[in-house]
Design a protein around this motif. Structure first.
Motif, mmCIF file in Angstrom:
data_model
loop_
_atom_site.group_PDB
_atom_site.id
_atom_site.type_symbol
_atom_site.label_atom_id
_atom_site.label_comp_id
_atom_site.label_asym_id
_atom_site.label_seq_id
_atom_site.Cartn_x
_atom_site.Cartn_y
_atom_site.Cartn_z
ATOM 1 N N UNK A 247 3.612 5.076 -8.275
ATOM 2 C CA UNK A 247 3.107 3.735 -7.980
ATOM 3 C C UNK A 247 3.754 3.175 -6.715
ATOM 4 N N UNK A 248 5.064 3.376 -6.574
ATOM 5 C CA UNK A 248 5.762 2.782 -5.437
ATOM 6 C C UNK A 248 5.296 3.389 -4.119
ATOM 7 N N UNK A 251 1.952 2.055 -3.291
ATOM 8 C CA UNK A 251 2.000 0.687 -2.761
ATOM 9 C C UNK A 251 2.411 0.690 -1.288
ATOM 10 N N UNK A 254 -0.448 1.795 0.692
ATOM 11 C CA UNK A 254 -1.486 0.757 0.850
ATOM 12 C C UNK A 254 -1.093 -0.217 1.953
ATOM 13 N N UNK A 258 -3.967 0.071 4.569
ATOM 14 C CA UNK A 258 -4.934 -1.012 4.462
ATOM 15 C C UNK A 258 -4.392 -2.343 4.959
ATOM 16 N N UNK A 259 -3.155 -2.356 5.447
ATOM 17 C CA UNK A 259 -2.601 -3.613 5.938
ATOM 18 C C UNK A 259 -2.263 -4.603 4.834
ATOM 19 N N UNK A 260 -1.879 -4.096 3.671
ATOM 20 C CA UNK A 260 -1.461 -5.003 2.598
ATOM 21 C C UNK A 260 -0.078 -5.581 2.911
ATOM 22 N N UNK A 261 0.349 -6.543 2.095
ATOM 23 C CA UNK A 261 1.652 -7.179 2.320
ATOM 24 C C UNK A 261 2.465 -7.153 1.036
ATOM 25 N N UNK A 262 2.686 -5.945 0.510
ATOM 26 C CA UNK A 262 3.452 -5.856 -0.724
ATOM 27 C C UNK A 262 4.939 -5.775 -0.411
ATOM 28 N N UNK A 263 5.294 -4.903 0.513
ATOM 29 C CA UNK A 263 6.708 -4.742 0.843
ATOM 30 C C UNK A 263 7.025 -5.182 2.275
ATOM 31 N N UNK A 269 5.164 -10.659 1.552
ATOM 32 C CA UNK A 269 5.612 -9.401 0.965
ATOM 33 C C UNK A 269 7.071 -9.482 0.553
ATOM 34 N N UNK B 41 5.121 -11.022 -6.945
ATOM 35 C CA UNK B 41 4.421 -11.511 -5.753
ATOM 36 C C UNK B 41 3.393 -12.605 -6.043
ATOM 37 N N UNK B 122 -5.329 -8.501 2.877
ATOM 38 C CA UNK B 122 -4.447 -8.706 4.022
ATOM 39 C C UNK B 122 -3.993 -10.161 4.150
ATOM 40 N N UNK B 128 -2.530 -9.037 -2.050
ATOM 41 C CA UNK B 128 -2.286 -7.592 -2.022
ATOM 42 C C UNK B 128 -2.005 -7.076 -3.431
#
Lengths: 679, 195
Positions: A247-248, A251, A254, A258-263, A269, B41, B122, B128
């Motif tokens: 999972x990590x 993430x 991603x 995809x330009x996510x903001x998880x970390x 993030x 989050x 995004x 996210x």
């Protein structure tokens, strides 16, 4: 068409080119010799498509050994840089290259050397030790291996095509995010681990089911060999920990794809979430590695002390205490995060407590030796080296579990010295002990003892030379991942000592290779011949003739006077392991059988069902490779082809009901009669 | 085949079912990781919309009921298969597929609306985590639908054999499992999100 992949991916400096050339020569050499000796068909039919865990285990071992050489080469470069790059001199490596090398070193050593060795031992030994003919899901097992091998291919490919991650072996964000690591290095790291990690997870499910459902009749849980218990603990950890890694990594991927903001460090993030998650996997991971090594030592000590293992029940409880506690200590990897005094105190205390079951195990091994008839063979030497090294490393660990102390030595070379003491002195010594102990089980001859002891002493002394100075350097303030320092620090001579230690370890590796070559060259009369000699000498004795020295022989299939079921089968091992599944009536069943000397009844053979060979596992891994490579380089069509290929192959396999073949009882009887005749 | 051989077939079934249960437990850990990430989050909206502004509860409730019905119908299919009535089993299985398909289309339309409104993954850490958690469940449902197509095809070509029945059992385990995960998503993401 080719995403981010262009010619610049193939431009390298001289050191990388040297590495690529070495790998290239090795690959060309292997292909040429396979062609010259006309071995392709043999390779395909006997190995690549095999579902036999004994062969899969050997293949794991080969990958692990090759990767040990690669990771060891990285280690040599790291130490060389630290010796040379002082003051005005910048050494041989650029900073970026140095960072890639230490990232690759850690990744390779943990995922491909240590894990490879552990899975090799599991494949080779679990079915034999529990009295089973196979694992629960043979096809899945082969697929797991090929996924693992795919990871190994990807990490080596990164050397030639593109670059590897430069953010350490765990790639903490935000450094590993797109903003700060825009290249393909981190993506190589992600997909190497993701593909190999899924393989490990599937292996975990497979072997857990195997141990729970396929033990020989009478082998209750508390009669299992301790190696099996320790593997069971390790598998439980794999089941709980590896999904977190999956999972990590997904993430982080991603975020990057995809330009996510998880970390990320912006747009809401949370990079510390990554650090928590990765260590919630990472700390159990070190116990995944060390528990099977504990298991190996438990078998080795009992066998070479010619005594039943001391404190079996407490050993089992110690394993499960470690399994439980290993999920309650992850925060000690980042006391400096600032979680507050209460949280740090809790994790500090938990970390100290985990030393207790580990100590129980050490004392049990020592008490097993006490008043035993100890044979100082190579496996036993590895064990003794382990006890000394591991105890020192363990005490360093307890020292660091005090948060206040940890604030001083966090991310210093003291830490690096600590975990190398545990993983080299624990996991690697355990793997070597297991290798020399079980080698004759699968080959029919023992490894050369003299060269084995040379290898051991080189490793042991080289280890102390290489990592002793790092404890001191850490105390003096040298941080890990350091590629340049000022001469006024006064560190250089310690780095020189550490570097020389790496060379001594290298000599140890050389002796190990020599040991295998020499042992194959001068192998004792195969066991068939030994058996014949044994009969001849018996006849001679009966006739009153003298027995010459070279006819002094050892028991045929049981060179160490073993205790567990795997030694009860005569060499060579048949594909079905056990012609008749043994009935187990207590611990150390083979030892007990030898003591009581029961005449075996006429065996009642039965039909044996075994899986047919298939290349589909290999092909699935090929699909996974295309998928990973496509995502690394943003070649979307390739990733799609890989994914569809994997789904199609799984469907094909699942639609095939004709995957097994039967060896009839009559055929088994024939085969066994042949085996006895040739013996 | 003698009785011993049929015992072995039984064991093979048991092994597979146990192995599949262990796999499901690993999937629980996977979702737990994503839930934990979402929990960390969920308030990191970075000035963007929160769950309260975005979630259309009647729509999500409909989605939920459709998925629950799909799971129920899947159970009916297994019961029918155990009784040996092929036509009923096939019919219930088709209905399972249909309802699953409607669920996934509704989810896609929800995602589509969010993205069109400028609230894609995004936009913020919260979004996210939301897309990842709900999307991972959706990806599982999609895998389940592909599996269902293959299973239907196998049943059609081979009939009810040991292996197709075993796979039906495994599929229903998988499908019920996804149902349970969705109930957690519905409660933690949606209900707690609008509270």
């Amino acid at each position: 068409m080719f995403g981010r992949l262009d010619l610049s991916a193939f431009q390298h400096n001289i050191i990388t080119l040297g590495g690529i050339a070495t790998m290239g020569i090795a690959v060309v050499g292997i292909i040429a010799s396979l062609t010259y000796f006309k071995r392709w068909k043999w390779l395909w039919e006997e190995w690549l498509t095999s579902l036999d865990p004994k062969k899969i285990g050997v293949m794991y071992l080969i990958v692990a050994a090759v990767m040990l050489l690669r990771g060891g080469g990285d280690a040599l470069l790291i130490r060389m840089q630290q010796v040379l790059s002082v003051g005005d001199s910048k050494g041989l490596l650029s900073t970026d290259q140095f960072q890639q090398i230490f990232s690759a070193h850690g990744t390779i050593m943990i995922f491909f050397v240590a894990m490879g060795a552990i899975f090799a031992l599991m494949n080779l030994l679990v079915p034999l030790m529990i009295g089973s003919r196979d694992v629960a899901f043979p096809f899945l097992n082969a697929t797991s291996f090929w996924l693992f091998a795919t990871g190994a291919v990807l990490v080596n490919l990164s050397l030639a095509v593109g670059e590897f991650g430069a953010a350490g072996w765990l790639s903490y964000p935000p450094l590993s995010e797109l903003t700060y690591s825009p290249g393909v290095g981190i993506d190589y790291w992600i997909w190497t681990l993701q593909i190999a990690g899924v393989g490990s997870l599937l292996s975990g499910i497979n072997f857990l089911t195997t141990i729970l459902t396929m033990r020989a009749p009478g082998m209750t849980l508390m009669r299992m060999p301790l190696f099996i218990w320790s593997v069971l603990g390790s598998l439980a950890l794999i089941i709980f920990a590896f999904p977190i890694l999956t999972a990590t990594l997904a993430l982080l991927s991603l975020d990057r794809l995809l330009g996510m903001h998880i970390f990320t460090s912006e747009m809401g993030g949370n990079p510390m979430m990554y650090v928590n998650l990765i260590w919630a996997w990472g700390h159990p991971e070190v116990y995944i590695l060390i528990l099977p090594a504990f298991g190996v030592f438990s078998e080795v000590v009992a066998t070479f002390s010619q005594k039943r293992l001391f404190g079996y029940t407490s050993m089992v409880w110690a394993i499960w205490a470690i399994v439980l506690l290993s999920f309650l200590v992850w925060l000690h990897h980042f006391f400096t995060m600032g979680a507050g005094g209460d949280v740090n105190a809790f994790f500090g205390i938990m970390t100290m407590i985990i030393a207790v079951p580990t100590g129980v195990k050490v004392f049990n091994w020592l008490f097993t030796m006490y008043r035993g008839r100890v044979h100082f063979t190579t496996p036993m030497m590895w064990f003794l080296g382990f006890v000394m090294t591991f105890t020192v490393g363990g005490m360093a660990g307890v020292l660091m579990s005090v948060p206040a102390v940890d604030f001083q030595i966090h991310n210093s070379l003291f830490l690096v010295a600590h975990f190398h003491t545990m993983i080299v002195g624990g996991v690697l010594f355990g793997a070597f002990a297991g290798f020399s102990y079980w080698f004759p089980r699968f080959t029919g001859f023992r490894l050369n003892e003299t060269l084995g002891k040379f290898a051991f002493w080189c490793w042991q002394i080289g280890f102390l030379l290489a990592f002793g100075p790092l404890y001191i350097l850490g105390m003096m303030g040298a941080t890990r991942r350091l590629d340049h320092y000022d001469p006024s620090m006064g560190w250089r001579w310690l780095f020189v000592v550490a570097g020389s230690g790496v060379l001594v370890i290298g000599a140890g590796v050389g002796f190990q290779i020599l040991q295998i070559v020499v042992s194959v060259w001068q192998r004792q009369p195969s066991w068939q011949k030994v058996d014949r000699l044994l009969r001849i000498s018996k006849i001679k004795k009966a006739l009153g003739l003298s027995v010459t020295e070279n006819q002094k022989v050892e028991p045929a299939s049981d060179p160490w006077n073993g205790r567990t079921l795997e030694w009860s089968i005569s060499y060579p091992l048949p594909v079905y392991n056990f012609a008749v599944i043994p009935k187990v009536e207590g611990r150390d069943p083979f030892w007990v059988a030898k003591q009581t000397k029961v005449q075996p009844a006429k065996p009642a053979y039965e039909d044996i069902e075994l899986p047919k060979n298939t290349p589909i596992g290999l092909f699935i891994a090929g699909g996974a490779f295309l998928f990973g490579f496509g995502l690394i380089w943003h070649i979307w069509w390739l990733a799609t082809v890989g994914l569809i290929g994997v789904i199609a192959l799984i469907t094909i396999r699942m639609s095939d009901d004709n995957t097994d073949y039967i060896i009839t009882a009559a055929e088994v009887e024939n085969l066994e009669a042949q085996r006895r005749r040739s013996a | 085949m003698n009785s011993l051989a049929s015992d072995q077939v039984m064991t093979k079934n048991d092994k597979t079912v146990l192995g599949f249960w262990i796999y499901l437990m690993t999937d629980v850990i996977l979702f737990a990781t994503l839930f934990a990430t979402y929990a960390v989050l969920r308030n990191n909206t970075f000035g963007g919309p929160s769950g309260k502004d975005l979630f259309n509860m009647p729509f999500v409730l409909t989605e939920t009921l459709i998925l629950l019905t799909s799971s129920f119908v899947c159970g009916l299919s297994v019961l029918a298969a155990r009784r040996g009535s092929k036509n009923q089993a096939q019919m219930w299985l088709s209905l399972t597929f249909l309802l699953g398909m409607v669920f996934i289309l509704m989810e896609i339309s929800e995602f589509h609306r969010l993205i069109v409104d400028g609230n894609s993954w995004q936009r913020s850490g919260f979004l996210s985590a939301f897309f990842t958690l709900v999307g991972t469940h959706g990806a599982h449902i999609t895998v389940g639908l592909i599996w269902l197509v293959v299973l239907r095809w196998q049943m059609f070509t081979k009939g009810f054999t040991d292996s197709t029945l075993r796979r039906l059992t495994l599929f229903s385990l998988f499908w019920h499992f996804l149902d349970v995960v969705w109930i957690f998503i519905f409660s933690i993401v949606y209900l707690m999100g609008v509270a």
